[in-house]
Design a protein around this motif. Structure first.
Motif, PDB file in Angstrom:
ATOM      1  N   PHE A  87      16.519  24.547   6.911  1.00  0.00           N
ATOM      2  CA  PHE A  87      16.267  25.910   7.378  1.00  0.00           C
ATOM      3  C   PHE A  87      15.016  25.983   8.250  1.00  0.00           C
ATOM      4  N   VAL A  88      13.920  25.399   7.789  1.00  0.00           N
ATOM      5  CA  VAL A  88      12.629  25.515   8.476  1.00  0.00           C
ATOM      6  C   VAL A  88      12.498  24.511   9.627  1.00  0.00           C
ATOM      7  N   GLY A  89      13.097  23.329   9.462  1.00  0.00           N
ATOM      8  CA  GLY A  89      12.939  22.293  10.482  1.00  0.00           C
ATOM      9  C   GLY A  89      11.680  21.465  10.272  1.00  0.00           C
ATOM     10  N   GLN A  90      11.158  21.493   9.050  1.00  0.00           N
ATOM     11  CA  GLN A  90       9.968  20.734   8.681  1.00  0.00           C
ATOM     12  C   GLN A  90      10.108  20.378   7.207  1.00  0.00           C
ATOM     13  N   ILE A  96       3.768  24.952   6.185  1.00  0.00           N
ATOM     14  CA  ILE A  96       2.789  25.987   5.829  1.00  0.00           C
ATOM     15  C   ILE A  96       3.370  26.947   4.795  1.00  0.00           C
ATOM     16  N   TYR A  97       4.610  26.705   4.389  1.00  0.00           N
ATOM     17  CA  TYR A  97       5.287  27.604   3.466  1.00  0.00           C
ATOM     18  C   TYR A  97       5.396  27.021   2.069  1.00  0.00           C
ATOM     19  N   GLU A  98       5.380  27.914   1.103  1.00  0.00           N
ATOM     20  CA  GLU A  98       5.642  27.597  -0.298  1.00  0.00           C
ATOM     21  C   GLU A  98       7.059  28.061  -0.625  1.00  0.00           C
ATOM     22  N   ILE A  99       7.593  27.540  -1.695  1.00  0.00           N
ATOM     23  CA  ILE A  99       8.932  27.878  -2.153  1.00  0.00           C
ATOM     24  C   ILE A  99       8.840  28.713  -3.433  1.00  0.00           C
ATOM     25  N   GLY A 100       9.665  29.749  -3.492  1.00  0.00           N
ATOM     26  CA  GLY A 100       9.866  30.519  -4.715  1.00  0.00           C
ATOM     27  C   GLY A 100      11.356  30.688  -4.910  1.00  0.00           C
ATOM     28  N   PHE A 101      11.759  31.110  -6.093  1.00  0.00           N
ATOM     29  CA  PHE A 101      13.190  31.307  -6.317  1.00  0.00           C
ATOM     30  C   PHE A 101      13.428  32.316  -7.421  1.00  0.00           C
ATOM     31  N   LEU A 102      14.604  32.886  -7.378  1.00  0.00           N
ATOM     32  CA  LEU A 102      15.126  33.755  -8.437  1.00  0.00           C
ATOM     33  C   LEU A 102      16.329  33.035  -9.026  1.00  0.00           C
ATOM     34  N   HIS A 103      16.426  33.001 -10.332  1.00  0.00           N
ATOM     35  CA  HIS A 103      17.556  32.325 -10.975  1.00  0.00           C
ATOM     36  C   HIS A 103      18.113  33.179 -12.096  1.00  0.00           C
ATOM     37  N   GLU A 116      23.881  32.203  -9.455  1.00  0.00           N
ATOM     38  CA  GLU A 116      23.191  32.226  -8.166  1.00  0.00           C
ATOM     39  C   GLU A 116      21.687  31.964  -8.270  1.00  0.00           C
ATOM     40  N   VAL A 117      21.218  31.113  -7.367  1.00  0.00           N
ATOM     41  CA  VAL A 117      19.791  30.871  -7.180  1.00  0.00           C
ATOM     42  C   VAL A 117      19.454  31.346  -5.774  1.00  0.00           C
ATOM     43  N   VAL A 118      18.475  32.247  -5.682  1.00  0.00           N
ATOM     44  CA  VAL A 118      18.017  32.768  -4.397  1.00  0.00           C
ATOM     45  C   VAL A 118      16.695  32.084  -4.082  1.00  0.00           C
ATOM     46  N   CYS A 119      16.682  31.299  -3.008  1.00  0.00           N
ATOM     47  CA  CYS A 119      15.489  30.570  -2.592  1.00  0.00           C
ATOM     48  C   CYS A 119      14.788  31.357  -1.497  1.00  0.00           C
ATOM     49  N   TYR A 120      13.487  31.537  -1.654  1.00  0.00           N
ATOM     50  CA  TYR A 120      12.723  32.227  -0.621  1.00  0.00           C
ATOM     51  C   TYR A 120      11.448  31.454  -0.345  1.00  0.00           C
ATOM     52  N   LEU A 121      10.895  31.691   0.823  1.00  0.00           N
ATOM     53  CA  LEU A 121       9.651  31.036   1.200  1.00  0.00           C
ATOM     54  C   LEU A 121       8.610  32.086   1.522  1.00  0.00           C
ATOM     55  N   PHE A 122       7.352  31.669   1.462  1.00  0.00           N
ATOM     56  CA  PHE A 122       6.246  32.559   1.787  1.00  0.00           C
ATOM     57  C   PHE A 122       5.079  31.722   2.281  1.00  0.00           C
ATOM     58  N   ASP A 123       4.163  32.354   2.996  1.00  0.00           N
ATOM     59  CA  ASP A 123       2.991  31.686   3.555  1.00  0.00           C
ATOM     60  C   ASP A 123       2.165  31.061   2.435  1.00  0.00           C
ATOM     61  N   ILE A 124       1.705  29.845   2.651  1.00  0.00           N
ATOM     62  CA  ILE A 124       0.946  29.114   1.645  1.00  0.00           C
ATOM     63  C   ILE A 124      -0.297  29.880   1.188  1.00  0.00           C
ATOM     64  N   ASN A 125      -0.858  30.721   2.080  1.00  0.00           N
ATOM     65  CA  ASN A 125      -2.028  31.537   1.743  1.00  0.00           C
ATOM     66  C   ASN A 125      -1.632  32.927   1.271  1.00  0.00           C
ATOM     67  N   THR A 132      10.790  35.179  11.672  1.00  0.00           N
ATOM     68  CA  THR A 132      11.496  34.294  10.766  1.00  0.00           C
ATOM     69  C   THR A 132      10.885  32.889  10.780  1.00  0.00           C
ATOM     70  N   ALA A 133      11.059  32.198   9.692  1.00  0.00           N
ATOM     71  CA  ALA A 133      10.640  30.797   9.593  1.00  0.00           C
ATOM     72  C   ALA A 133      11.773  29.847  10.005  1.00  0.00           C
ATOM     73  N   ALA A 134      12.951  30.404  10.261  1.00  0.00           N
ATOM     74  CA  ALA A 134      14.108  29.587  10.620  1.00  0.00           C
ATOM     75  C   ALA A 134      13.822  28.754  11.851  1.00  0.00           C
ATOM     76  N   ASN A 135      14.018  27.449  11.736  1.00  0.00           N
ATOM     77  CA  ASN A 135      13.814  26.498  12.830  1.00  0.00           C
ATOM     78  C   ASN A 135      12.419  26.566  13.451  1.00  0.00           C
ATOM     79  N   SER A 136      11.446  27.020  12.678  1.00  0.00           N
ATOM     80  CA  SER A 136      10.078  27.165  13.203  1.00  0.00           C
ATOM     81  C   SER A 136       9.337  25.831  13.245  1.00  0.00           C
ATOM     82  N   GLY A 137       9.772  24.862  12.452  1.00  0.00           N
ATOM     83  CA  GLY A 137       9.072  23.591  12.402  1.00  0.00           C
ATOM     84  C   GLY A 137       7.704  23.691  11.772  1.00  0.00           C
ATOM     85  N   ARG A 138       7.477  24.764  11.034  1.00  0.00           N
ATOM     86  CA  ARG A 138       6.169  24.985  10.436  1.00  0.00           C
ATOM     87  C   ARG A 138       6.255  24.821   8.947  1.00  0.00           C
TER      88      ARG A 138
END
Length: 138
Positions: A87-90, A96-103, A116-125, A132-138
């Motif tokens: 998704f991110v390309g990195q 620079i992103y962290e991973i969180g999820f709902l399960h 269902e597991v919902v995966c989400y990302l957020f800024d490390i800070n 969007t972070a999609a294909n951002s390479g970050r």
């Protein structure tokens, strides 16, 4: 080393009735809510071009069978980790992103056939971001 939120650090639960929006979240949606350490039934969806904390990058399912009480977090982490780089390309480790999820909870697993597991990302800070972070390479 970065931590994946939801795995031994914070427990997140998608809990409630079928009218709650955690059962209808989709890849590419963003939400502003901080969901750490809470039982979650709804999140406030915002346009990703508006300031937000989290972006959903994968919605996947755990395999059928008995509720994996001991391994629910590990199994969820693995699914979210595998979906991150495509998704991110990195790679997660360099992002620079962290991973969180709902399960699912045991109750939603048994009563609503929730896998269902919902995966989400957020800024490390944990800063608000736009876009969007999609294909951002970050």
């Amino acid at each position: 080393m970065k931590k994946i939120y939801g795995f031994l650090v914070v427990l997140l639960f998608a809990f409630g009735c079928s009218q709650n929006n955690v059962f209808s979240l989709k890849v590419g949606q963003c939400f502003a809510d901080s969901v750490f350490g809470e039982e979650v039934t709804n999140v406030d969806i915002v346009d990703c071009d508006e300031p937000h904390l989290n972006e959903i990058y994968a919605v996947t399912e755990l395999p059928d069978g008995d509720f994996p009480l001991v391994f629910i977090q590990e199994d969820s982490v693995e699914l979210c980790y595998q979906a991150f780089e495509p998704f991110v390309g990195q790679a997660y480790e360099y992002s620079i992103y962290e991973i969180g999820f709902l399960h699912p909870t045991k109750e939603t697993w048994d009563e609503l056939d929730d896998r269902e597991v919902v995966c989400y990302l957020f800024d490390i800070n944990e800063k608000m971001k736009t876009g969007t972070a999609a294909n951002s390479g970050r």
